[in-house]
Structure formats: C-alpha cells, structure tokens
Design an enzyme around this catalytic site. Structure first.
Site, mmCIF file in Angstrom:
data_model
loop_
_atom_site.group_PDB
_atom_site.id
_atom_site.type_symbol
_atom_site.label_atom_id
_atom_site.label_comp_id
_atom_site.label_asym_id
_atom_site.label_seq_id
_atom_site.Cartn_x
_atom_site.Cartn_y
_atom_site.Cartn_z
ATOM 1 N N HIS A 166 0.722 -1.439 -0.119
ATOM 2 C CA HIS A 166 0.319 -0.103 -0.033
ATOM 3 C C HIS A 166 0.782 1.251 0.014
ATOM 4 C CE1 HIS A 166 -3.415 -2.470 0.880
ATOM 5 N NE2 HIS A 166 -2.842 -2.914 1.904
ATOM 6 N N CYS A 199 -0.490 2.224 -4.452
ATOM 7 C CA CYS A 199 -1.535 3.526 -4.498
ATOM 8 C C CYS A 199 -0.391 4.483 -4.519
ATOM 9 C CB CYS A 199 -2.752 3.600 -3.581
ATOM 10 S SG CYS A 199 -3.874 2.309 -3.858
#
Length: 410
Positions: free
Chosen positions: A129, A170
């Site tokens: 992430h 992301c």
C-alpha cells in the site's frame, strides 16, 4: 572504472502482512521465481517479506502461494532474507545502500545487503500500500524523501552503474517522481502520484486477491519476451496498454529505458515459447480498487460461512470496519477544517503536486502515530488514503505544525 564485468543485483520487498494483503507477498514470490529462472545468483538477490501467508490458518493449501488463477506454487525456494518485524523501511534502505551496520535484524541470522559497486546494476521491486510520498511497511513508512536521498547518495558514491525501480502501490508515482534525471536511475510506477491501484484475480477457495494488476502484466511480459532484445521502453509501452485501472508512469533518467531488460534481470536459457500461447489467452480479471479489497473479502467470507456464530462474528467485524473508516474520515476532515478554517473541506482535496518531501515526512509520521491503532488493524490503506489532504494543506501554504495539530480529534 575497473575492468570487472558487472553483477546484477536485485532487491524485492513486500511491505504488508496478513491474509487480506496476500497479493503483495505473492507478487514478490513470483518475482523471485522469475529472477531465479533468469540466472541471477541467490547471493545477488535480497528478498524482504513478512512470510505469514504460506502457512496462514486461512490458507486452504498449506505451503502454497499462487499469483494467478491455476498458477504454479511460487513459494518453494523463495529466499527469506528478511521476514517478520525485520521487514522495515530502515532495513530496506540499509540493504539498498549496502550499509551492513545500519541493519537492525531482530530475528538474528546473517545480514544480507546489496554489496554493489560502480560496475553493477541494481533492480528494485516494491509491492504494498502507499499514499502521497509514502510506501507502507508492516510497522513503519518508507518516505519518498528518504528513498530519493539514499539513491542520490549512492549515485555520488558510485555504488552502481545503473538502477531501475519498479513500484506497485497506490500513489506510487509520488515515491519516485523526484528521482534525479541526471543520474543513472530509472523508475516505473503502477500509478500516478494521485491514483489508486487495483488488485486482481479473486480466488474463491482462498477468499483473497492473488495479485496486483501492474505486477500481473509486468511479470507476464517479462516471461513472454526475449529479454536480450526487449527494452525497458518496450515493456513500459506494454504496461501502458495493458494496465487499465491506473496509469503506469516513468520517472528519473528516461534514457535508460532504451536498455535491454536483460541488462538488469538476466535472461532464461529457454522459456519464451512456453508463455507465447499463455499470453494470447491471459486476461486480468476481478479488477478491484485497493480501497475496496478488505470490504469485498469480508463480504465473500460472510457469504460463504455456514456456521451461524462465525457468520455473526464476521458481520460484526465488517460493520466495525465501516465505522472505523467513518471515524477516520471525520477526524481528517476536522483536522483540515482546523488547519484552514477559511476553506471548505472539499477545497483542500485538490490534487496538488507533492514538492515538500521533507515536510511531508514530518506530517506523515505524526499522522501514523496518531492513527497507529487503526493502521495496525489491517485497514492501513484507508488510513493512508487520507494523507492526500495533508499534501494539499502543505502545498497551499499551511505549515507542518498546524497540519499536524488537533490529533485529539481521533
């Protein structure tokens, strides 16, 4: 320059843990198998992964990790140089720059680093992430400011001839969009500095996603190509076409993209024909934005659970997750309103470019400490996604001190 033929060094790191994040470690395991098949010696490869999914209680196939539907087991033989709490941002940077003394290895065992010199290439792959200027590790953050600073220092010390970084997360573009353009460093991100990234291949038996879209496409292209004739630019153009849910981006010194992939990842004796037919039928399925992954997994588990008591417990956890997300969102909006009382909350969610890397590190660390409890409950991506607000505050002129105040709102 010495006359020694250069070595290929590879650093593979998965920054997450837990069954929900299965895909990140599966990505790294698969990447290792590819590198191994390409002839890169194990002593020139460093692997960092928490190593909690191969024999996880939720794994219906103990000892197996797959990265695509009906794919091979990519777990056997994977190096376990850094596992558990040794998978940290500090250790990653120390390993990358060859700082053996800087490694803090709690689990004991040998310390393995990238021991490169001016003749050598380095290939780095990261999967987890991320958010604006941040790549998450299980207990801390890797900050864009620290990554870029480390690479700049390595370039000044002539610790490599050329370096390539691929990063899937992301907002992954924000980690490498400040790479120096005048050094021999080239980077590819799975997304722009502002975009989410998508998981893919939901497995109905394992009840989790097997891969990330970017990595699924990257590994397929690498395996189906003649790496001695395929350039990094050829691969980038392929990724631009095949990765549909986010935007693959190039950073750093783009002249390096004209080099062959084999200059960094070696090449197999034979394999291309095996994957040519596979490439024709290969489809990335079950594409799901990373933020929705925990919710989808809970919904699937609730749907399949036959035991009524366990089903109620899952439903309770699911609703608790939704409530925690709501609390997080309200807290961040309140902080933004306090920092800029003259603006509406929507006015501080513009996509401002991140230029103040060091200030962003201070804010992100304050943010991580404030939301530590929620971050450690495995919904870290949702918490991370709100860092975008703080980028906009900083870039609009709000100082670090004011951006980091009012944490009692949590």
């Amino acid at each position: 320059m010495s006359g020694r033929k250069g070595k290929h060094w590879v650093l593979l790191a998965a920054g997450s843990k837990g069954w929900t994040n299965y895909r990140h470690q599966a990505n790294v395991c698969h990447a290792f198998q590819m590198v191994h098949c390409n002839g890169i010696p194990n002593e020139q490869v460093v692997v960092m992964m928490y190593d909690d999914i191969g024999y996880n209680e939720k794994n219906p196939f103990p000892g197996e990790i797959v990265n695509e539907p009906n794919g091979p087991n990519v777990y056997p033989g994977v190096l376990k140089d850094y596992t558990g709490d040794d998978v940290s941002a500090g250790n990653f940077l120390a390993v990358l720059c060859g700082n053996e003394a800087g490694v803090n290895k709690q689990a004991g065992g040998p310390v393995k680093i990238i021991n490169s010199d001016e003749n050598d290439t380095i290939f780095v792959y990261l999967s987890d992430h991320g958010a604006a200027g941040v790549f998450a590790f299980p207990r801390d953050f890797l900050h864009a400011s620290d990554l870029v600073h480390t690479i700049n220092e390595m370039a000044e010390r002539h610790q490599f001839s050329k370096m390539v970084i691929y990063i899937e997360s992301c907002s992954s573009g924000s980690m490498i969009d400040h790479l120096p353009k005048n050094a021999q460093v080239y980077g590819v991100s799975a997304s722009t500095p502002y975009e989410s990234h998508s998981a893919c291949f939901f497995d109905e038996d394992r009840l989790t996603f097997l891969a990330g879209e970017f990595t699924a496409c990257w590994l397929l292209h690498t395996k189906m190509s003649d790496l001695t004739r395929t350039t990094l630019q050829d691969q980038f153009l392929y990724l631009q076409q095949k990765v549909t849910e986010s935007t693959a981006c190039q950073y750093g010194n783009n002249e390096l993209s004209n080099l062959f992939i084999s200059d960094f990842l070696g090449f197999p004796d034979s394999r291309k024909e095996e994957y040519d037919s596979h490439a024709e039928t290969f489809r990335v399925t079950d594409l799901t934005p990373a933020l929705e992954v925990p919710l989808i997994i809970y919904q699937k588990r609730i749907q399949k659970e036959k035991d009524s008591e366990k089903k109620r417990a899952l439903e309770k956890d699911y609703h608790k997750l939704l409530q925690t997300r709501l609390r997080t969102e309200k807290a961040v909006q309140a902080i933004a309103k306090y920092a800029r009382p003259d603006q509406s909350t929507t006015a501080v969610t513009d996509r401002s470019p991140l230029t103040q890397l060091h200030d962003m590190k201070d804010v992100a660390e304050h943010f991580r400490q404030t939301f530590r409890e929620w971050h450690e409950k495995q919904d870290d991506l949702f918490v991370l996604s709100h860092l975008r607000v703080f980028v906009d505050l900083l870039e609009s002129g709000v100082g670090v001190a004011r951006s980091g105040k009012k944490t009692d709102l949590t």
